[in-house]
Design an enzyme around this catalytic site. Sequence first.
Site, PDB file in Angstrom:
ATOM      1  N   GLN A  13      82.889  87.460  43.194  1.00  0.00           N
ATOM      2  CA  GLN A  13      84.134  86.843  42.705  1.00  0.00           C
ATOM      3  C   GLN A  13      85.323  87.824  42.756  1.00  0.00           C
ATOM      4  O   GLN A  13      86.364  87.573  42.146  1.00  0.00           O
ATOM      5  CB  GLN A  13      83.949  86.314  41.288  1.00  0.00           C
ATOM      6  CG  GLN A  13      82.915  85.189  41.188  1.00  0.00           C
ATOM      7  CD  GLN A  13      82.753  84.697  39.761  1.00  0.00           C
ATOM      8  OE1 GLN A  13      83.700  84.220  39.134  1.00  0.00           O
ATOM      9  NE2 GLN A  13      81.543  84.805  39.242  1.00  0.00           N
ATOM     10  N   GLY A  68      82.270  88.219  37.240  1.00  0.00           N
ATOM     11  CA  GLY A  68      83.398  88.186  38.180  1.00  0.00           C
ATOM     12  C   GLY A  68      83.401  89.374  39.118  1.00  0.00           C
ATOM     13  O   GLY A  68      84.366  89.609  39.831  1.00  0.00           O
ATOM     14  N   ALA A 127      78.031  74.483  23.731  1.00  0.00           N
ATOM     15  CA  ALA A 127      79.381  73.914  23.510  1.00  0.00           C
ATOM     16  C   ALA A 127      79.270  72.529  22.895  1.00  0.00           C
ATOM     17  O   ALA A 127      79.743  71.543  23.466  1.00  0.00           O
ATOM     18  CB  ALA A 127      80.144  73.852  24.824  1.00  0.00           C
ATOM     19  N   ARG A 182      75.086  87.401  42.646  1.00  0.00           N
ATOM     20  CA  ARG A 182      74.901  87.272  44.093  1.00  0.00           C
ATOM     21  C   ARG A 182      74.956  88.583  44.858  1.00  0.00           C
ATOM     22  O   ARG A 182      74.167  88.782  45.778  1.00  0.00           O
ATOM     23  CB  ARG A 182      75.947  86.287  44.653  1.00  0.00           C
ATOM     24  CG  ARG A 182      75.615  84.845  44.327  1.00  0.00           C
ATOM     25  CD  ARG A 182      76.799  83.944  44.578  1.00  0.00           C
ATOM     26  NE  ARG A 182      77.854  84.136  43.580  1.00  0.00           N
ATOM     27  CZ  ARG A 182      79.013  83.493  43.587  1.00  0.00           C
ATOM     28  NH1 ARG A 182      79.265  82.640  44.562  1.00  0.00           N
ATOM     29  NH2 ARG A 182      79.906  83.700  42.631  1.00  0.00           N
ATOM     30  N   ASP A 200      72.189  82.346  29.057  1.00  0.00           N
ATOM     31  CA  ASP A 200      73.565  81.896  29.298  1.00  0.00           C
ATOM     32  C   ASP A 200      73.584  80.371  29.231  1.00  0.00           C
ATOM     33  O   ASP A 200      73.660  79.698  30.253  1.00  0.00           O
ATOM     34  CB  ASP A 200      74.028  82.401  30.668  1.00  0.00           C
ATOM     35  CG  ASP A 200      75.475  82.039  30.948  1.00  0.00           C
ATOM     36  OD1 ASP A 200      76.119  81.426  30.075  1.00  0.00           O
ATOM     37  OD2 ASP A 200      75.949  82.374  32.046  1.00  0.00           O
ATOM     38  N   LYS A 245      75.869  78.681  27.513  1.00  0.00           N
ATOM     39  CA  LYS A 245      77.246  78.223  27.278  1.00  0.00           C
ATOM     40  C   LYS A 245      77.253  77.074  26.272  1.00  0.00           C
ATOM     41  O   LYS A 245      77.773  75.980  26.522  1.00  0.00           O
ATOM     42  CB  LYS A 245      77.926  77.813  28.579  1.00  0.00           C
ATOM     43  CG  LYS A 245      77.967  78.918  29.625  1.00  0.00           C
ATOM     44  CD  LYS A 245      79.361  79.362  29.937  1.00  0.00           C
ATOM     45  CE  LYS A 245      79.413  80.557  30.861  1.00  0.00           C
ATOM     46  NZ  LYS A 245      78.438  80.688  31.923  1.00  0.00           N
TER      47      LYS A 245
END
Length: 214
Positions: A170, A166, A64, A189, A60, A62
């Site tokens: 989350q 999420g 960019a 988590r 991961d 990301k």
Amino acid sequence: MSSSNKIIMALDIEDKDRTIDLTRTLAKDIFAVKVNWPLILSAGPGIIKDLSGFTKVICDFKVADIPYTNGLITELAERLGAWGIISHSFTGFESISEVVKKACNMKVFSVVAMSHPGSDMINRNADRLVEISERAGVYGFVAPGNNPETLRKVRAMSEKIIISPGIGAQGGDAAAAINDGADYIIIGRSIYESSDPLATVETINKQLSDNIKY
Ligand code: BMP
């Protein structure tokens, strides 16, 4: 356990030995692990190879950046043994295309919407991000499992694999996210902070097999 495992375990922890132990323990009951900067920066990039001995590893990162830099990052991740890589797509078609081009055997997942408060800026552009990512030839998307409306919108636009964070910490629900269109759910988590991560994974797997509508 089986190829129907739907959990991607997010390893945002800094203890290398604990990470390896957890992955060894959970490998048969999960689909893959996802490593992010906290683990790479504390344990070193060799952790990708270590973990890939037990299960698939998704980096991961990301990604960019400009196409050239994206390409370098992608090649290095592949050389380290990653099965998949997560890239942003808001940087544009050329940037995400370069990740796909350099990925060779790695699966490229493009972030088209996010799960956190304040992510509306990216989420309201999800349809454009899906479109350029599809055109670039990505393998799948990252879209939020705690935002049913956005997740369903992404699912309606594409049949590609969707992996959804999420869940748990989350606020999202694992089975609801799958029913809304996710193929796999990313959970960190609520598994690694639980007192018995294996029992937690087994409970989530049971909830999924009891509640997924096909
Ligand atoms: P947790 O289950 O502990 O909230 O972890 C979620 C994981 O998914 C984290 O590694 C985070 O970086 C990642 N993630 C996310 O939470 N939301 C997104 O929109 C995209 C992510 O990659």
